[in-house]
Design a protein around this motif. Structure first.
Motif, mmCIF file in Angstrom:
data_model
loop_
_atom_site.group_PDB
_atom_site.id
_atom_site.type_symbol
_atom_site.label_atom_id
_atom_site.label_comp_id
_atom_site.label_asym_id
_atom_site.label_seq_id
_atom_site.Cartn_x
_atom_site.Cartn_y
_atom_site.Cartn_z
ATOM 1 N N ARG A 1 18.462 -5.505 2.988
ATOM 2 C CA ARG A 1 19.059 -4.577 2.008
ATOM 3 C C ARG A 1 17.975 -3.890 1.186
ATOM 4 N NH1 ARG A 1 24.055 -8.184 -0.337
ATOM 5 N NH2 ARG A 1 25.331 -8.154 1.510
ATOM 6 N N LEU A 2 16.988 -4.668 0.768
ATOM 7 C CA LEU A 2 15.894 -4.077 -0.030
ATOM 8 C C LEU A 2 15.128 -3.050 0.802
ATOM 9 C CD1 LEU A 2 14.523 -7.210 -1.928
ATOM 10 C CD2 LEU A 2 15.489 -5.180 -2.974
ATOM 11 N N GLU A 3 14.910 -3.376 2.082
ATOM 12 C CA GLU A 3 14.188 -2.432 2.956
ATOM 13 C C GLU A 3 15.027 -1.187 3.174
ATOM 14 O OE1 GLU A 3 11.513 -5.748 5.361
ATOM 15 O OE2 GLU A 3 13.314 -4.952 6.332
ATOM 16 N N GLY A 4 16.341 -1.393 3.295
ATOM 17 C CA GLY A 4 17.262 -0.282 3.592
ATOM 18 C C GLY A 4 17.342 0.732 2.470
ATOM 19 N N ARG A 5 17.174 0.294 1.208
ATOM 20 C CA ARG A 5 17.333 1.270 0.133
ATOM 21 C C ARG A 5 16.080 2.112 -0.096
ATOM 22 N NH1 ARG A 5 18.308 -2.416 -5.317
ATOM 23 N NH2 ARG A 5 16.133 -2.759 -5.831
ATOM 24 N N GLU B 1 11.395 0.645 -2.764
ATOM 25 C CA GLU B 1 10.243 -0.181 -3.120
ATOM 26 C C GLU B 1 9.266 -0.259 -1.944
ATOM 27 O OE1 GLU B 1 13.418 -1.527 -3.781
ATOM 28 O OE2 GLU B 1 13.351 -1.151 -5.944
ATOM 29 N N SER B 2 8.006 -0.456 -2.271
ATOM 30 C CA SER B 2 6.976 -0.611 -1.235
ATOM 31 C C SER B 2 7.139 -1.994 -0.586
ATOM 32 C CB SER B 2 5.602 -0.510 -1.888
ATOM 33 O OG SER B 2 5.439 -1.597 -2.780
ATOM 34 N N PRO B 3 6.534 -2.204 0.612
ATOM 35 C CA PRO B 3 6.635 -3.533 1.254
ATOM 36 C C PRO B 3 6.128 -4.653 0.350
ATOM 37 C CG PRO B 3 5.727 -1.929 2.783
ATOM 38 C CD PRO B 3 5.845 -1.227 1.468
ATOM 39 N N GLU B 4 5.076 -4.368 -0.427
ATOM 40 C CA GLU B 4 4.538 -5.411 -1.331
ATOM 41 C C GLU B 4 5.558 -5.724 -2.427
ATOM 42 O OE1 GLU B 4 2.831 -2.465 -0.778
ATOM 43 O OE2 GLU B 4 1.704 -3.383 0.861
ATOM 44 N N GLU B 5 6.182 -4.669 -2.947
ATOM 45 C CA GLU B 5 7.185 -4.838 -4.006
ATOM 46 C C GLU B 5 8.403 -5.598 -3.453
ATOM 47 O OE1 GLU B 5 6.843 -4.266 -7.179
ATOM 48 O OE2 GLU B 5 8.920 -4.771 -7.668
ATOM 49 N N ILE B 6 8.765 -5.304 -2.219
ATOM 50 C CA ILE B 6 9.906 -6.017 -1.600
ATOM 51 C C ILE B 6 9.575 -7.506 -1.485
ATOM 52 C CG2 ILE B 6 11.209 -6.313 0.568
ATOM 53 C CD1 ILE B 6 11.138 -3.234 0.817
ATOM 54 N N GLN B 7 8.365 -7.797 -1.029
ATOM 55 C CA GLN B 7 7.957 -9.195 -0.888
ATOM 56 C C GLN B 7 8.009 -9.904 -2.248
ATOM 57 O OE1 GLN B 7 7.688 -10.972 1.719
ATOM 58 N NE2 GLN B 7 7.090 -12.797 0.556
ATOM 59 N N ALA C 1 22.165 -11.196 -10.524
ATOM 60 C CA ALA C 1 21.951 -11.305 -9.088
ATOM 61 C C ALA C 1 20.521 -10.911 -8.800
ATOM 62 C CB ALA C 1 22.886 -10.362 -8.336
ATOM 63 N N PRO C 2 19.929 -11.482 -7.773
ATOM 64 C CA PRO C 2 18.603 -11.001 -7.398
ATOM 65 C C PRO C 2 18.671 -9.519 -7.041
ATOM 66 C CG PRO C 2 19.112 -13.059 -6.279
ATOM 67 C CD PRO C 2 20.379 -12.605 -6.937
ATOM 68 N N SER C 3 17.572 -8.830 -7.258
ATOM 69 C CA SER C 3 17.479 -7.409 -6.940
ATOM 70 C C SER C 3 17.848 -7.184 -5.465
ATOM 71 C CB SER C 3 16.033 -6.994 -7.204
ATOM 72 O OG SER C 3 15.821 -5.679 -6.837
ATOM 73 N N SER D 1 22.146 -14.361 2.717
ATOM 74 C CA SER D 1 20.923 -15.097 3.083
ATOM 75 C C SER D 1 19.724 -14.298 2.597
ATOM 76 C CB SER D 1 20.823 -15.260 4.609
ATOM 77 O OG SER D 1 20.644 -13.981 5.186
ATOM 78 N N VAL D 2 18.576 -14.940 2.589
ATOM 79 C CA VAL D 2 17.357 -14.226 2.166
ATOM 80 C C VAL D 2 17.035 -13.123 3.187
ATOM 81 C CG1 VAL D 2 14.872 -14.494 1.733
ATOM 82 C CG2 VAL D 2 16.483 -16.172 0.835
ATOM 83 N N LYS D 3 17.358 -13.383 4.451
ATOM 84 C CA LYS D 3 17.110 -12.382 5.515
ATOM 85 C C LYS D 3 17.910 -11.102 5.225
ATOM 86 C CE LYS D 3 17.364 -12.022 10.567
ATOM 87 N NZ LYS D 3 18.595 -11.273 10.822
ATOM 88 N N VAL D 4 19.184 -11.284 4.873
ATOM 89 C CA VAL D 4 20.039 -10.120 4.567
ATOM 90 C C VAL D 4 19.519 -9.403 3.321
ATOM 91 C CG1 VAL D 4 22.385 -9.435 3.847
ATOM 92 C CG2 VAL D 4 22.081 -11.110 5.681
#
Ligand code: 5GP
Length: 201
Positions: free
Chosen positions: A146-150, A153-159, A22-24, A139-142
């Motif tokens: 989720r990545l932001e919620g945990r 990771e930094s914003p760059e890493e999330i992107q 699954a994607p991270s 969805s990619v939005k969700v």
């Protein structure tokens, strides 16, 4: 009435190897944890990695956290079933645990990336029954939320992870089944059903 005795014989059926990718940020770790809580005889493959532990992660439980030198030695010794570079680190699956556990009739859950899933299928050939499952975010939005919620990771890493996720999602057709993780409980049940069906089939 005679009491049942523990048999020393090999179990009739070897276990099955369930590969989950699954994607991270799709909830793969949580799903695996839930499945293991509900099936105490199933096992989880613990990977080796050169990345640093995240907050709360334990060596030998979440991963075997090793140095690049230790990883290279394991690879050279042929101790890994597969290995892959993911993000900035290397990850690999210890081989003997998988082979021994399957032989004992244990089902194993293996949470690895797409490259690892492909390499494992190739390495195992027909020597094991393998079910491959790909977990998708609703969805990619969700996924981004989720990545932001945990907050690990930094914003760059999330992107970066979002971009990689979009590439990984394109590989979903390689898998036997895809499951959309809309709701954790439902996803866990859906995966259990797929594993049960595969085991019977
Ligand atoms: P994380 O660092 O977020 O725990 O994992 C990053 C990615 O590496 C995830 O997609 C995860 O499934 C993958 N991964 C973890 N262990 C292994 C492994 O042993 N082999 C491969 N190929 N990928 C792995």
């Amino acid at each position: 009435m005679s009491k049942s005795k523990t048999s020393n014989k090999e179990p009739a059926a070897p276990g099955i190897l369930v590969i989950l990718s699954a994607p991270s940020g799709c909830g793969k770790t949580t799903i695996v944890d839930r499945l293991l809580k509900r099936h105490l005889d199933w096992l989880r493959s613990i990977s080796m990695t050169t990345r640093q532990p995240r907050l709360g992660e334990k060596n030998g439980v979440d991963y075997f956290f090793v140095t690049p030198k230790q990883f290279a030695e394991a690879e050279q010794n042929g101790d890994l079933l597969e290995s892959a570079a993911v993000f900035d680190h290397v990850y690999g699956t210890p081989k003997s645990f998988i082979l021994d556990s399957l032989k004992k009739g244990k089902n194993i859950l293996m949470a690895i990336d797409v490259q690892g899933a492909k390499k494992t299928k190739k390495a195992m050939g027909k020597s094991a029954r393998i079910l491959t499952l790909f977990i998708l975010p609703p969805s990619v939005k969700v996924l981004r939320e989720r990545l932001e919620g945990r907050k690990t990771e930094s914003p760059e890493e999330i992107q970066r992870r979002i971009e990689i996720a979009q590439d990984e999602i394109k590989e979903a057709s390689f898998y036997d089944n895809t499951v959309v993780n809309q709701n954790l409980e439902e996803t866990v049940h859906e995966i259990e059903d797929l594993i049960e069906k595969f085991q019977k089939g």
